[in-house]
Scaffold this motif. Sequence first.
Motif, PDB file in Angstrom:
ATOM      1  N   ASP A 200       0.821  -1.222   0.000  1.00  0.00           N
ATOM      2  CA  ASP A 200       0.000   0.000   0.000  1.00  0.00           C
ATOM      3  C   ASP A 200       0.854   1.272   0.000  1.00  0.00           C
ATOM      4  OD1 ASP A 200      -2.390  -1.504   0.021  1.00  0.00           O
ATOM      5  OD2 ASP A 200      -2.259  -1.720   2.203  1.00  0.00           O
TER       6      ASP A 200
ATOM      7  N   THR B  99      -2.287   2.843  -4.956  1.00  0.00           N
ATOM      8  CA  THR B  99      -1.083   2.423  -4.235  1.00  0.00           C
ATOM      9  C   THR B  99      -0.397   1.309  -5.014  1.00  0.00           C
ATOM     10  OG1 THR B  99      -2.269   0.748  -2.937  1.00  0.00           O
ATOM     11  CG2 THR B  99      -2.068   2.956  -1.956  1.00  0.00           C
ATOM     12  N   THR B 100       0.775   0.921  -4.544  1.00  0.00           N
ATOM     13  CA  THR B 100       1.494  -0.206  -5.128  1.00  0.00           C
ATOM     14  C   THR B 100       2.202  -0.948  -4.007  1.00  0.00           C
ATOM     15  OG1 THR B 100       2.990  -0.873  -6.908  1.00  0.00           O
ATOM     16  CG2 THR B 100       3.655   1.024  -5.600  1.00  0.00           C
TER      17      THR B 100
ATOM     18  N   ASP C   6       2.126   4.726  -1.337  1.00  0.00           N
ATOM     19  CA  ASP C   6       1.558   5.805  -2.150  1.00  0.00           C
ATOM     20  C   ASP C   6       2.600   6.826  -2.614  1.00  0.00           C
ATOM     21  OD1 ASP C   6       2.047   7.055   0.242  1.00  0.00           O
ATOM     22  OD2 ASP C   6      -0.037   7.602   0.644  1.00  0.00           O
TER      23      ASP C   6
END
Length: 199
Positions: free
Chosen positions: A119, A153-154, A121
């Motif tokens: 998550d 997110t990633t 950002d």
Amino acid sequence: MPWYKISLAVLLPFSLLTVTAATSYADSPKTASTAAETSKKPADTDQSTEDRTKGVVERKSSEASIAKGDITFDDLKFDIEKDAAFEKSALTPDVKRLDGIKVKLRGYILPSTLFKDTDIDQFVLVRDNQECCFGPGAALFDCVIVEMLPGRTTDFVTRPVTVEGKFKIDTEKYKYPGGKGPGGASHFAIFKIEGMNVK
């Protein structure tokens, strides 16, 4: 007779035939001279001797790729020494024209700038997976700050990723406090992407 012995008996004559043909071809005078000429030629005739000795190949995007938003870190290069104070006048027209366009840029998520693995950002995208590409001793054009759009997110990965989003040149937000950093640098970054996707 076991199956593997039958397979070897059948394949052996073919492999010998291939080796014999390859040897005859390689030993022919015409092929030997062609091979010698080929080995004398540089791998890339447009590449300078200095670049070849360093093992660096610059890969700028074509006009067609830039029109589609596909860029590389080499498209972000401009003339500045490592740890030098940044001057807006150093930015080339090729770099300036990227400001505000939607791009796709491939690189690595810099792990030392993360506080969590999922998550995420905001992160730093660098051209390779070495620690030298951000902060003191790094070139400003070797890193891009990625700020994901709200709700996006990633997760951290060690493989290269492609970030898609709007490219921005921000010469104010990423200054060192007071505009004075290590070695005389004024900024730790000047490029950012407002991230939409990370793949």
